[in-house]
Each structure stands twice: as structure tokens, then as C-alpha cells.
Design an enzyme around this catalytic site. Structure first.
Site, PDB file in Angstrom:
ATOM      1  N   LYS A   1      55.062  65.110  34.500  1.00  7.59           N
ATOM      2  CA  LYS A   1      55.596  66.143  34.686  1.00  7.59           C
ATOM      3  C   LYS A   1      55.272  66.749  36.196  1.00  7.59           C
ATOM      4  O   LYS A   1      54.203  66.462  36.695  1.00  7.59           O
ATOM      5  CB  LYS A   1      55.152  67.385  33.690  1.00  7.59           C
ATOM      6  CG  LYS A   1      55.715  68.660  33.671  1.00  7.59           C
ATOM      7  CD  LYS A   1      55.270  69.548  32.756  1.00  7.59           C
ATOM      8  CE  LYS A   1      55.902  70.941  32.593  1.00  7.59           C
ATOM      9  NZ  LYS A   1      55.287  71.724  31.338  1.00  7.59           N
TER      10      LYS A   1
ATOM     11  N   SER B   1      58.950  73.741  28.563  1.00  9.39           N
ATOM     12  CA  SER B   1      59.348  73.357  29.976  1.00  9.39           C
ATOM     13  C   SER B   1      59.114  71.752  30.444  1.00  9.39           C
ATOM     14  O   SER B   1      59.616  71.522  31.192  1.00  9.39           O
ATOM     15  CB  SER B   1      58.422  74.188  30.930  1.00  9.39           C
ATOM     16  OG  SER B   1      56.918  73.925  30.760  1.00  9.39           O
TER      17      SER B   1
ATOM     18  N   SER C   1      55.215  74.233  25.625  1.00  5.93           N
ATOM     19  CA  SER C   1      55.882  73.477  26.786  1.00  5.93           C
ATOM     20  C   SER C   1      55.638  71.792  26.423  1.00  5.93           C
ATOM     21  O   SER C   1      56.625  71.071  27.139  1.00  5.93           O
ATOM     22  CB  SER C   1      55.648  73.943  28.337  1.00  5.93           C
ATOM     23  OG  SER C   1      56.161  75.073  28.505  1.00  5.93           O
TER      24      SER C   1
END
Lengths: 86, 444
Positions: free
Chosen positions: B62, B134, B158
Site C-alpha cells: 500500500k 482504504s 481498511s
């Protein structure tokens, strides 16, 4: 409910410039969100001050800066804080 | 391919490390799962010797995790050209082959990856839908096999939510078991790094490599041994099986736990978790994101003096959701409102922890749906509250610092459904065992 004036003050505290239009939009959104937060009024109980637990600390160490910072030698170059017209 | 399959293939000389790396580099990203591809880095890493279980495996991170010499944008205009000066601890531990950095909601603030400065990632099961957030880029990339596995971060769901929406495994470890060094902070008392994988076994493999105390993260812990168990007692909390929920999701979860020792239970303060989470996380974010002032990091808007430089830089550098959260947090912490909001939220956090402790006196695990719905359409959730409600089943876990996993248990109209298992602090080993049992049942 939160007023437009309060929104402008919060933005100032958060160091974010907002337009009058944005202030109105945030005012509506924050009012709805804060209404939703109202449910917490029912909560009683104790606040635990520290939610972190730790088993040890370290010393700070110096890391190298890379070129994407505004470094000048060992220093940061910042904008002037006091200007003559103040 | 899974981590296990790749390691086996290399061992049996079916392909070399370089060949498998190239095969992943050749794959086209039609989902906008990546922000940055790191082909050169991957090829140089594939040429190096390494004998850890992950050293021969390509992976992605990420884009709020630091890889030295590589852009770490946090999906924000503020950081779009920022190059990380050091590696996150998990990168140092994995020593694997980095294919790239994946898309996320700006500064990990969102549940759909729609707030990314680099535009939304598409759900591989239906391109008109969000991948969740996310860590949406990581989940979509794993689901479409653009990477064998990826790392994400989980502040309020997330990792688990996008895993659920994309039909992969997503694991959020006990708070403190994985070092947060090199993760751009959102809400420091809630953030935790974890893997998104194709199988529970792979998630366990990655977790065992990245876990451990790190002197660079004072909130990290040495893992504690918990006794191995087999005859798991499972609680099904009534607050997570509400009538408004899609009945098909409820049925899939019930089918997945059939034959296991389950009993109805209750976590009575659940309805307070979401507002408490949004107050605490935005408050911490308002402090953590104060560092993005145009001087020390990234983007700067030229202005006549220092104060206007701060104001203009942050006005232009941050997207709308980030501004909204920084301002909400600033408000909750401000004089006159602290007691009504921040202090109440902290009290709530304690009650939620107590709820879990009570249930865990009687049960080994709690099972819930990961989300009350499947992946929604891009652009569907327009007002902030309806978006915040997406996290309703995942935030309590972060407030209590517990480990939790989302595993796929089937599909509704072609869209994946995730089942969430919540465990006691540090009880990862047993949690993986139960997850494997359910995973096996659902494959039949």
C-alpha cells in the site's frame, strides 16, 4: 448544529484555507455528523488517559535528508515570519 | 498464484525467481490498482540470493508504506513526489521482490479508494464497483492475481473491508504485534499493518515474518504465547446480525459456521463504536497530519509569508475528505468541545473493550459478517455519514486492539461476501486454525 463562523475558526486552527462556499458546505456536513455523534451523550464511565502501552523506548537517531525536502545544508529554508508591512 | 505454490514451483524448478517475477511484471493493471510500478527494483531484487520463506516472492505494498528510494504518495497531492528516505520495518523483514505501490484512499481515509488523488481502483469482480478501502489497490491486485500477496494497513477496517469486497483474505493483527515504523501515521493508537492474501495459510506465513518487537516502534510488542486450542467456542453477537442487513449475507455466514460450536451472544455497546471511532481517529489524524505543512515534506504552495504558506499548501495539497477529517478532529479536541466529544469517545472505547473481555471469558472467538453489504457502485455513497457507516462491523476491533481476519465465504450476484473472525489479543495462532477450518468448508 455548528455555525459558519465556528467552521471558519476550526479551519483556521487546522491551518487550512477555505472559501466561503466551502465553509457553508462543511457547516452542513459537520452539523449532520455531529448530530450522529450525539448518541455518545448517553455514555458514562471513566476515561483512560493513555491508550498506548509500551515495553521500551529508543533514542532518536539522525536520518539523512533526501532532495525532496527544502534543505539547505543542515537547515530548512522557511518563509519569512515577520514582514515589514505587519 | 499463492506464496506456497510459488515456493514449491521454484523448489521443483518449474520456473526461476526471475521468470516468476517477469510474469507478474508483464501483467496489465486494468483496475488502477497501482500508483507506482517498480519494475527495475523488482528485477534487481529477483537477482539477489535470499532464503527466507518470502524472499523469492513478488509482492506489493500500500502506498503509505515506505520503500527506500521509491515514491510514497499516500494517494495525496501533498505527497505526490515524495521519495521515501528509508525502508519500513516490514520491508526489511520480508526482503522480498517489490512489484509496486498500490492505490488507497488519500492518507488511508476512506472505505472505497474513491478519495485517492490518483482516481479510484476498480473492483475486479465488477468494474463499475469500488474495491472497498482504504487498502483497495492491494485487495484488487491480489484478487486479480496482479500480485501473489500485498500489504495494507487497517485503522478501522481498511484491510478487512476491501478483502471482503474483493473476495480475498485480509488480516489485521493484534495492535502492536507488527511494527508501524515506516507506515505514514493516520491514527497511531489504531493503525496496524497486515497482509492481503489468497489463502489463510499465506496470511499466516506473511504475519509470522512481519510480526515482532521493533525498537523503532515503542508501541510494538514481543508476541505472547497462547495455548493451542482445538474445540473452539464461537460467539455470534446479535448486534452484528441486524434485520436491516442483506438476508443473503446472513445466510452465507450461517452456512459457513454450520457444524461449529456457536452460540448467540451480545456486545451491548456496539452502536457507540462508530461515532467513538470517528472522533478518536480524526482527533489523532488532526495531530498526525499537522506535519504536512509544505516545509518538511512534499508539496508547497508559494505564498507571501509563513502563515499563508501553511494555509495555502494545506488547502491545495489535501483532498476534501482529508480536510473534513482534520477539521472534525481539530473540533473534537478544541477547548469547549473536548469533554462532549473526545473524552466521551475515550470512555466509550473502554466500554467496548470491556464488552469484548466479557464475551471472551466464555468464548474463544467472535464471528460476524465483515460488512453489512457487498461492494457498492463507484460514486454511489455521496454523503460522508453513509460512507462512514460502511465500517460499522470493523471499527470496534481497532478500538479494542484485537486481531481479526476477513475470509471469503461465497458470493451474492457475483459479488464476494466476507466473514470476520475476531480473536483475543495475541491469539493469532488459534485464529488462523479456525479460519482454515471455515475456508476449507467454503471451498467444498
Amino acid at each position: 448544529m455548528i455555525s459558519k463562523k465556528e467552521v471558519i475558526n476550526i479551519a483556521k486552527l487546522a491551518r487550512i484555507k477555505i472559501t466561503g462556499e466551502e465553509a457553508e458546505e462543511f457547516q452542513k456536513e459537520f452539523s449532520a455528523i455531529l448530530d450522529y455523534f450525539e448518541v455518545l451523550k448517553k455514555i458514562e464511565g471513566k476515561e483512560k488517559k493513555n491508550n498506548y502501552s509500551s515495553d521500551g523506548f529508543r533514542k532518536d537517531e539522525i536520518e539523512e535528508f533526501t532532495d525532496n525536502t527544502l534543505e539547505k545544508g543542515k537547515y530548512f529554508k522557511v518563509k519569512e515570519i515577520f514582514s515589514n508591512d505587519n | 498464484m499463492t506464496i506456497k505454490e510459488i515456493n514449491q514451483g521454484i523448489k521443483e524448478k518449474k520456473f526461476s525467481v526471475l521468470e516468476i517475477t517477469k510474469s507478474y511484471l508483464e501483467k496489465k493493471d486494468n483496475l488502477n490498482a497501482f500508483i507506482t510500478k517498480t519494475d527495475e527494483l523488482a528485477l534487481s531484487q529477483a537477482g539477489k540470493e535470499g532464503d527466507s520463506i518470502l524472499s523469492k516472492i513478488p509482492y506489493a505494498l500500500k502506498d503509505n508504506l515506505m520503500v527506500k528510494g521509491t515514491k510514497t504518495t499516500c494517494a495525496s497531492k501533498m505527497m505526490k513526489d515524495y521519495v521515501a528516505p528509508y525502508n519500513a520495518t516490514c520491508v526489511e523483514k520480508i526482503k522480498g521482490i517489490i512489484l509496486g505501490k498500490t492505490n488507497l484512499d488519500e492518507f488511508a481515509m476512506g472505505s472505497s479508494t474513491e478519495t485517492s488523488y490518483f482516481s479510484v481502483t476498480k473492483n475486479p469482480h465488477d468494474n463499475s464497483r469500488v474495491p472497498g478501502g482504504s487498502s483497495g489497490g492491494s485487495a484488487a491486485a491480489v484478487a486479480a492475481d496482479l500480485v501473489p500477496y500485498a500489504l495494507g494497513s487497517d485503522t478501522g477496517g481498511s484491510i478487512r473491508l476491501p478483502a471482503s469486497f474483493c473476495g480475498v483474505v485480509g488480516f489485521k493483527p493484534t495492535y502492536g504485534t507488527v511494527s508501524r515504523y515506516g507506515l505514514v501515521a493516520f491514527a497511531s493508537s489504531l493503525d496496524q499493518i497486515g497482509p492481503l492474501t489468497k489463502t489463510v495459510e499465506d496470511a499466516e506465513t506473511v504475519f509470522n515474518v512481519i510480526a515482532g518487537k521493533d525498537k523503532k516502534d515503542a508501541t510494538s510488542f514481543k508476541r505472547k504465547e497462547i495455548k493451542k486450542n482445538e474445540n473452539f467456542k464461537i460467539a455470534l453477537p446479535k448486534e452484528y446480525f441486524v434485520p436491516e442487513m442483506d438476508n443473503k449475507i446472513k445466510k452465507l455466514i450461517e452456512k459457513a459456521v454450520e457444524g461449529l460450536k456457536t452460540e448467540k451472544s451480545s456486545l451491548p455497546n456496539t452502536e457507540y463504536a462508530l461515532p467513538a471511532y470517528y472522533i478518536i481517529s480524526t482527533s489523532e489524524a488532526s495531530a498526525n497530519l499537522a506535519r504536512f505543512d509544505g516545509i518538511r515534506y512534499g508539496f508547497q504552495k508559494e505564498s507571501k509569508d509563513l502563515l499563508s504558506s501553511y494555509l495555502n499548501t494545506r488547502a491545495e495539497g489535501f483532498g476534501k475528505e482529508v480536510k473534513r477529517r482534520i477539521m472534525l478532529g481539530t473540533f473534537s479536541l478544541s477547548s469547549g468541545y473536548y469533554d462532549a466529544y473526545y473524552s466521551k469517545a475515550q470512555k466509550t472505547r473502554e466500554l467496548i473493550k470491556e464488552d469484548f473481555e466479557k464475551v471472551f471469558q466464555k468464548f474463544d472467538f467472535i464471528i460476524t459478517p465483515t460488512s453489512p453489504n457487498t461492494a457498492f457502485k463507484i460514486g454511489e455513497k455521496k454523503d460522508p455519514i453513509s460512507m462512514y457507516l460502511t465500517d460499522i462491523f470493523t471499527v470496534s476491533v481497532n478500538l479494542a486492539g484485537l486481531p481479526a481476519i476477513s475470509i471469503p465465504v461465497g458470493k451474492i450476484d457475483g459479488l464476494p461476501v466476507g466473514l470476520q473472525i475476531i480473536g483475543k489479543r495475541f491469539d493469532e495462532e488459534n485464529l488462523f486454525q479456525l479460519a482454515k477450518i471455515i475456508e476449507k468448508k467454503c471451498q467444498k
